[in-house]
Design an enzyme around this catalytic site. Sequence first.
Site, short mmCIF file in Angstrom:
data_model
loop_
_atom_site.label_atom_id
_atom_site.label_comp_id
_atom_site.label_asym_id
_atom_site.label_seq_id
_atom_site.Cartn_x
_atom_site.Cartn_y
_atom_site.Cartn_z
N SER A 189 -15.17 -0.53 -1.59
CA SER A 189 -13.72 -0.55 -1.47
C SER A 189 -13.26 0.84 -1.06
CB SER A 189 -13.08 -0.93 -2.81
OG SER A 189 -11.69 -0.64 -2.76
N SER B 201 0.83 -1.22 0.00
CA SER B 201 0.00 0.00 0.00
C SER B 201 0.85 1.25 0.00
CB SER B 201 -0.91 0.02 1.23
OG SER B 201 -1.76 -1.09 1.20
N ASP C 169 2.74 -6.35 -8.14
CA ASP C 169 1.88 -5.17 -8.14
C ASP C 169 2.69 -3.88 -8.25
OD1 ASP C 169 -0.20 -6.89 -7.93
OD2 ASP C 169 -1.10 -5.97 -6.16
N HIS D 262 -2.50 -14.21 -3.49
CA HIS D 262 -1.32 -14.35 -2.64
C HIS D 262 -1.66 -14.64 -1.19
CE1 HIS D 262 -1.64 -9.81 -1.62
NE2 HIS D 262 -2.72 -10.17 -2.26
N ARG D 263 -2.72 -13.99 -0.69
CA ARG D 263 -3.01 -14.17 0.74
C ARG D 263 -3.54 -15.57 1.05
NH1 ARG D 263 -1.31 -9.79 2.57
NH2 ARG D 263 -1.71 -7.83 1.50
N GLU E 189 -8.87 -10.04 -4.64
CA GLU E 189 -8.23 -10.84 -5.69
C GLU E 189 -9.12 -12.00 -6.15
OE1 GLU E 189 -6.78 -9.21 -3.42
OE2 GLU E 189 -4.72 -8.66 -3.96
N LYS F 211 2.76 -11.49 -5.96
CA LYS F 211 1.99 -10.24 -5.97
C LYS F 211 2.50 -9.27 -4.91
CE LYS F 211 -2.76 -8.88 -6.66
NZ LYS F 211 -3.03 -7.65 -5.98
N ALA G 216 17.72 -57.20 3.98
CA ALA G 216 18.48 -57.83 5.05
C ALA G 216 19.76 -57.09 5.43
CB ALA G 216 18.80 -59.29 4.72
N ASN H 227 -3.29 -7.54 -11.83
CA ASN H 227 -4.38 -7.61 -10.85
C ASN H 227 -4.09 -6.65 -9.71
OD1 ASN H 227 -6.77 -8.45 -9.75
ND2 ASN H 227 -6.04 -10.44 -9.07
N ARG I 252 1.38 3.85 -3.38
CA ARG I 252 0.94 5.23 -3.16
C ARG I 252 2.13 6.18 -3.28
NH1 ARG I 252 -2.57 2.28 -0.17
NH2 ARG I 252 -4.59 3.04 0.53
N GLY J 204 19.69 -54.75 7.51
CA GLY J 204 19.49 -54.39 8.92
C GLY J 204 18.68 -53.12 9.09
N ASP K 218 -7.40 -7.31 5.28
CA ASP K 218 -6.42 -8.22 4.69
C ASP K 218 -5.83 -9.15 5.73
OD1 ASP K 218 -6.89 -7.24 2.21
OD2 ASP K 218 -5.15 -5.89 2.17
N1 LIG Z 1 25.26 -54.48 11.89
C1 LIG Z 1 23.99 -54.86 11.82
N2 LIG Z 1 23.04 -53.94 11.63
C2 LIG Z 1 21.75 -54.29 11.55
N3 LIG Z 1 21.30 -55.55 11.62
C3 LIG Z 1 22.19 -56.51 11.80
C4 LIG Z 1 23.56 -56.20 11.91
N4 LIG Z 1 24.21 -57.34 12.07
C5 LIG Z 1 23.29 -58.33 12.08
N5 LIG Z 1 22.06 -57.83 11.92
C6 LIG Z 1 20.82 -58.63 11.86
O1 LIG Z 1 20.38 -58.72 10.50
C7 LIG Z 1 19.06 -59.18 10.45
C8 LIG Z 1 18.31 -58.52 9.28
O2 LIG Z 1 17.89 -57.24 9.63
P1 LIG Z 1 16.52 -56.56 9.15
O3 LIG Z 1 16.37 -55.40 10.06
O4 LIG Z 1 15.43 -57.53 9.09
O5 LIG Z 1 16.94 -56.09 7.70
P2 LIG Z 1 16.13 -55.30 6.59
O6 LIG Z 1 15.06 -54.52 7.26
O7 LIG Z 1 17.15 -54.41 5.97
O8 LIG Z 1 15.64 -56.33 5.65
C9 LIG Z 1 18.47 -58.87 11.83
O9 LIG Z 1 18.27 -60.12 12.50
C10 LIG Z 1 19.57 -58.11 12.52
O10 LIG Z 1 19.62 -58.34 13.89
N1 LIG Z 2 10.39 -48.01 0.20
C1 LIG Z 2 10.37 -49.26 -0.26
C2 LIG Z 2 10.34 -50.35 0.61
C3 LIG Z 2 10.32 -51.61 0.07
N2 LIG Z 2 10.30 -51.76 -1.25
C4 LIG Z 2 10.24 -53.11 -1.85
C5 LIG Z 2 11.56 -53.78 -1.80
C6 LIG Z 2 11.24 -55.20 -1.43
O1 LIG Z 2 11.30 -55.97 -2.63
C7 LIG Z 2 9.83 -55.18 -0.89
C8 LIG Z 2 9.76 -55.53 0.59
O2 LIG Z 2 10.58 -54.64 1.31
P1 LIG Z 2 11.18 -55.01 2.73
O3 LIG Z 2 12.04 -53.88 3.18
O4 LIG Z 2 10.12 -55.48 3.65
O5 LIG Z 2 12.07 -56.25 2.33
P2 LIG Z 2 13.34 -56.82 3.01
O6 LIG Z 2 13.02 -57.07 4.44
O7 LIG Z 2 14.39 -55.78 2.87
O8 LIG Z 2 13.62 -58.01 2.23
O9 LIG Z 2 9.33 -53.89 -1.11
C9 LIG Z 2 10.36 -50.69 -2.08
O10 LIG Z 2 10.40 -50.84 -3.29
N3 LIG Z 2 10.39 -49.45 -1.58
#
Ligand SMILES: Nc1ncnc2c1ncn2[C@@H]1O[C@H](COP(=O)(O)OP(=O)(O)O)[C@@H](O)[C@H]1O
Ligand SMILES: Nc1ccn([C@H]2C[C@H](O)[C@@H](COP(=O)(O)OP(=O)(O)O)O2)c(=O)n1
Length: 644
Positions: free
Chosen positions: A170, A23, A49, A389-390, A345, A415, A441, A93, A27, A443, A317
Amino acid sequence: MEFLDLPPLLGASGRVRLPGSKSISNRTLLLAALAEGETDIRDLLASDDVERMLEALRALGVEWTREEDSANYRVRGVGGAFPVKIADLFLGNAGTAFRPLTAALALSGGEYRLSGVPRMHERPIGDLVDGLRQVGADIRYTGNEGFPPLHIRPAQIRPGGVVRVRGDVSSQFLTALLMALPLTGVETTVEVVGELISKPYIGITLDLMARFGVTVRREGWERFTIPGGVRYRSPGTVFVEGDASSASYFLAAGAIGGGPVRVEGVGRDSIQGDVRFAEALAQLGAHIEMGDNWIEARAPASGRLKAFDLDLNHIPDAAMTLAVAALFADGPCRLRNIASWRVKETDRIAAMATELRKVGAIVEEGPDYLGVTAPARLLPAAIDTYDDHRMAMCFSLVSLGDCRVRINDPKCVNKTFPTYFERFAEVTKPVPVVAIDGPSASGKGTVAARVAEALGYHCLDSGSLYRLVALAGIRGGLSFDDEAGLAAIAATLPARFADGRVFLAGEDVTDAIRSEEASGGASKVAALPAVRSALLDRQRDYRHAPGLVAEGRDMGSVIFPDAGTKIFLTATAEARAERRYKQLIEKGMAANMKSLLKDLQDRDARDAARTVAPLQKLPDAALLDTTEMDVEQAVGFVLDRVRS
Ligand SMILES: Nc1ncnc2c1ncn2[C@@H]1O[C@H](COP(=O)(O)OP(=O)(O)O)[C@@H](O)[C@H]1O
Ligand SMILES: Nc1ccn([C@H]2C[C@H](O)[C@@H](COP(=O)(O)OP(=O)(O)O)O2)c(=O)n1
C-alpha cells in the site's frame, strides 16, 4: 438487508458537481492539525472516512470549527505534536485516517490505542509499523501480528538516517511516514523497498506537504528526503479538489450511456492521479474533453467501448470502474497490475469477479489481474457490496445496459459519497413506464396496446400472467388455496408472448386463459401473496428500451412505483359489463348481461379487498373514467399525459 433497485436506463447526460476528494480531505486535515497557524479548508468532503478523521483530531486536542451548513472548516493547528497524550481512537474503515495517524502518533510521545471495524483489522499495517520502529517508535499489535488494532506508547525517537519501507502493498505506508517525519525536526531519508505502487497518491502527499511548507526531495520513486529543521505552516486557505475517483462513475456513465456527462471540481490541473482515468476511457474510444476544473465524457461514435488490456497500477481505485465498463466493451478485456485491490475495503479482485459473474460476464481471476468478457445480454442481479463504497458505485453502471440491478446495502457509499445515488439519478434517464391500472373490462388492455403502438413501446398485460398461473394450476390439479404449489408454478412459469398470442410450454393458450374457469381462478390466485411475489421480477423484466406500457391492478403501486405516467382507468360497472358483453358476442361466445355484471362486481370486490396489492387509485395516478368515452379519447388522454 437494505437494498436499492435501479431501473434499466436509457442513457446518461448532464453535469455533476463532485464531492471533495477523500485523499486530499484527510491529508489536509492532518497537515492543518500539525501545522502552525489556522487553516481554512474549503469544500471538505462530507463522508464517513472524513468524520473519523475529524473525530480523532478533536479527541487529540485539535480545535476545529465548521461554518454552519457548509463544507468549510477552520482548523487551529497545534504546531507539532498533539496536546492530548492519552487517547483511544476508533477509525472505522478509514485507511486514509488510520495509517497517517498511526505514524504521527508514534512520533508524538503519548499513549494511544487505535482500532477500527473488523475489516480494518484485516488490512495489513506491518510495513508501516516496521518503518516507524526503525526510528524507535513503540508500537504493539493488540490483535493479530501485522494488523490493527494498535497500542502506541511513548518512546525515545531516534530520528535521522535512513528509514526503509515497503512500497508494494500500500502506498499509504509511505504517505504516512512522509507526513509524520517532519515532526522529528531532523533530516531523514525514506527508502522504498520493492516497486512502489499507486505512485500518483504519493504525488498528492508531496504536493500537499509542500503547500504546508515542507518540500521533500524526491529521487525517482525510491528515495525521499525530508529536510531537517522544518515545520508545517498553514498556507491560509486550502481548496479541496473534487474527488477524481468519484468522477470515474460519471465519466464512465457518459462513455457508456451516450453523454455528454460533465464532472465539475477536477480537471486538467488536478493533483489527483485518478484524473488519468479519463485517459483510459479515451483509449476505450470515449470522447473526452477537459478544462481546468472539469472533465466531460461522451460515448464513442460506434456507441460501444473498445476492448482493452491495460496496466492500471497508477489508478487502482478508478480502475474498478473499468472492470464494470468492460461489460460494455466489444471484446474480452484485461485489467492488469491491480494486486493492491486485495487489501482494500474488501478483497476487490474476488468481490469484483463474483459480482460480475452474477450479471453474466465471463471472468478470469488472477493474483493481480482480472479478465472480463461481457455477456451478449446483461442479466438482472442483486449485487453484494462487501461494505465497499466503490463496489456499490461501480455496479450502478450495469443499469445503463438496459438492465435493472439491485444494489445491496447501498448506504456503504457514505464512506466517500453519501449522495452518490441521487447524483447518479440526476444524470441518467430511466426506461419510461406507463402504468395503467383499473378494474376488469375498463379497457386497460385495449388502451395499453394502442398507447404502446403509438409510442413504439413494449406492452405488458400482467393479468395474463395470473391467468396463466390459474390455468397451469387447474391443469396440474392444484386447488386454488395451495399457495406454495401455485407460487412454485408462478416462479417458473414457461410462458411466452408473441404476435398477440399467449403460449404456455409451447401451447397456444390465448383463448384458454380467457375461459370463465381461468378468469375466476386468476382472481383467486392473484390474492395469494406468494404468487404475487413470485411474479414480481418477471413483470419488471418487461421493462426495456425504448419503454413499457404495463396494465393490471398494481403496476403503478407495486411493480413500477417509479413509473413516469400512472393512470387509473375505470368506468361504471354497468358500462364495463356492457363492453364485456359486446366483446363476447363479437367473438361468437354466449353471454348474459346480468351474470356478467354480477361476476364483475364480485371480481372488483375481491381485487379491492385482498390484503396484498389491492386494486385502488393511488394519489399519484391520474383518474381516467371512460364511461362516456370511446377508445380513441381514452388513448388520447394517456398519450397527452405521457407527452406532457
Ligand atoms: N373508452 C373505452 N376505453 C377502452 N375500451 C373501451 C372503451 N369503450 C369501449 N371499450 C371496449 O371495452 C372492451 C374491454 O376492454 P379490455 O381492454 O378488454 O378491458 P380490460 O383490459 O380492462 O379488462 C374492449 O372491447 C374495448 O374495445
Ligand atoms: N397486476 C394485476 C393484474 C391482474 N390481476 C388479477 C385481477 C384479475 O382478477 C386477474 C386477471 O386480470 P385481467 O386484467 O386479465 O382481467 P380482466 O381482463 O380485467 O378481467 O388477475 C392482479 O391482481 N394484478
